[in-house]
Design an enzyme around this catalytic site. Structure first.
Site, PDB file in Angstrom:
ATOM      1  N   PHE A   1      69.154  14.403  20.594  1.00 49.14           N
ATOM      2  CA  PHE A   1      69.395  15.371  21.667  1.00 49.14           C
ATOM      3  C   PHE A   1      70.488  14.833  22.569  1.00 49.14           C
ATOM      4  CE2 PHE A   1      65.060  15.971  20.230  1.00 49.14           C
ATOM      5  CZ  PHE A   1      64.967  17.351  20.100  1.00 49.14           C
TER       6      PHE A   1
ATOM      7  N   VAL B   1      66.524  11.095  22.670  1.00 48.91           N
ATOM      8  CA  VAL B   1      67.417  11.674  23.673  1.00 48.91           C
ATOM      9  C   VAL B   1      68.416  10.614  24.106  1.00 48.91           C
ATOM     10  CG1 VAL B   1      65.726  13.345  24.536  1.00 48.91           C
ATOM     11  CG2 VAL B   1      65.936  11.139  25.657  1.00 48.91           C
ATOM     12  N   CYS B   2      69.654  11.020  24.271  1.00 46.87           N
ATOM     13  CA  CYS B   2      70.705  10.101  24.713  1.00 46.87           C
ATOM     14  C   CYS B   2      70.435   9.691  26.155  1.00 46.87           C
ATOM     15  CB  CYS B   2      72.065  10.764  24.614  1.00 46.87           C
ATOM     16  SG  CYS B   2      73.361   9.823  25.453  1.00 46.87           S
ATOM     17  N   ILE B   3      70.413   8.400  26.406  1.00 48.02           N
ATOM     18  CA  ILE B   3      70.045   7.918  27.740  1.00 48.02           C
ATOM     19  C   ILE B   3      71.067   8.335  28.798  1.00 48.02           C
ATOM     20  CG2 ILE B   3      71.092   5.619  27.388  1.00 48.02           C
ATOM     21  CD1 ILE B   3      68.678   4.567  29.117  1.00 48.02           C
TER      22      ILE B   3
ATOM     23  N   ALA C   1      70.627  11.990  29.462  1.00 46.56           N
ATOM     24  CA  ALA C   1      69.316  12.246  30.061  1.00 46.56           C
ATOM     25  C   ALA C   1      69.284  11.846  31.533  1.00 46.56           C
ATOM     26  CB  ALA C   1      68.232  11.498  29.276  1.00 46.56           C
TER      27      ALA C   1
END
Lengths: 130, 140
Positions: free
Chosen positions: A39, A77-79, A82
């Site tokens: 994501f 999820v990409c930090i 996010a």
């Protein structure tokens, strides 16, 4: 065949998330394998455990959770995406001293390297939304 | 734009190489959105830089995506980061293959002299060949 699925659209904002979820279900239903769902961009909102759509609408967040739980799909999820959008797990909420965490525990917070690894390691990479 | 379903260079259908025998795939990043209106360009550039640490990468600018390379952008009133200058650093990351099409430049009244870096300008036929020559396409 192993697929990496990249979701870049936010839930209920564009068709991207719903299409990606339908595709992911079709992948496992036809005996293929999901290497990773990554994501990125607004796609990280799919991990928001506070999403509360009307009861007669598809709960996309729960739909992803079910896919992750039932089929062991890795939901990443990409930090950077996010954090920028206020999607935090317990650890990040503590680190940045925010009042709450809203990322469901079935989603893993990780770096962009997971996107590249997914693209290289899977047989096919399919992107939804931009 | 859907992801590239595969090329003649891709492993045959059904191949599931493990990490140890991971094929060294080539990545083509496609930047298709104008900068600043959305974060696609900026976050796409982050992905390009990460990709360069793994394997051979190239970048194709299509449509309004070419505006990301426009020189002398002043974003001070937008409160938006002028990341166009970061494209100059891509060569230091080993990403030296940048492409755009002649038609996209012409339609926007641009030449490569207006850009922060000098991409290779190709026609639509070469564009088709370019896109099929990479193992994976990631578009933003």
């Amino acid at each position: 065949m192993r697929f990496t699925i990249v979701v870049q659209g936010g839930p209920y904002t564009s068709q991207a998330s719903l299409s990606a979820w339908h595709f992911a279900r079709a992948v496992v239903a036809t005996g293929h394998e999901i290497y990773r769902v990554f994501f990125y961009h607004d796609g990280v909102y799919n991990g928001n455990s506070l999403l509360t759509p009307p009861q007669d609408e598809t709960d996309l967040h729960m739909a992803w959770c079910t896919l992750g739980r039932d089929h062991g799909c890795e939901l990443v999820v990409c930090i950077a995406s996010a954090l920028r959008r206020g999607m935090l797990d317990d650890g990040e909420a503590r680190r940045y001293e925010k009042p709450l965490a809203n990322l469901n525990k079935l989603f893993i917070v990780s770096g962009l390297g997971q996107l590249i690894d997914g693209a290289i390691s899977a047989d096919r990479t399919v992107t939804f939304g931009n | 734009m859907p992801a590239n379903p595969g090329t003649q260079n891709a492993p045959s259908i059904g191949t599931t190489a493990g990490p140890a025998e991971r094929p060294n795939k080539t990545l083509l990043f496609v930047q298709s959105q104008a900068p600043h209106g959305t974060l696609y360009g900026q976050e796409g550039l982050d992905a390009i830089m990460m990709g360069s640490a793994f394997t051979e990468c190239a970048v194709l600018f299509v449509g309004d995506g070419i505006y990301q390379l426009l020189a002398n952008q002043d974003t001070s009133l937008l409160a938006s980061r002028n990341y166009s200058v970061s494209y100059r650093a891509l060569a230091d990351y080993g990403v030296e293959k940048l492409y755009c099409t002649e038609a996209d430049l012409q339609q926007r009244g641009l030449t490569v002299a207006d850009l922060v870096v000098t991409p290779c300008v190709i026609d639509s036929r070469a564009l088709q060949a370019l896109m099929t020559s990479f193992d994976v396409i990631l578009d933003f």
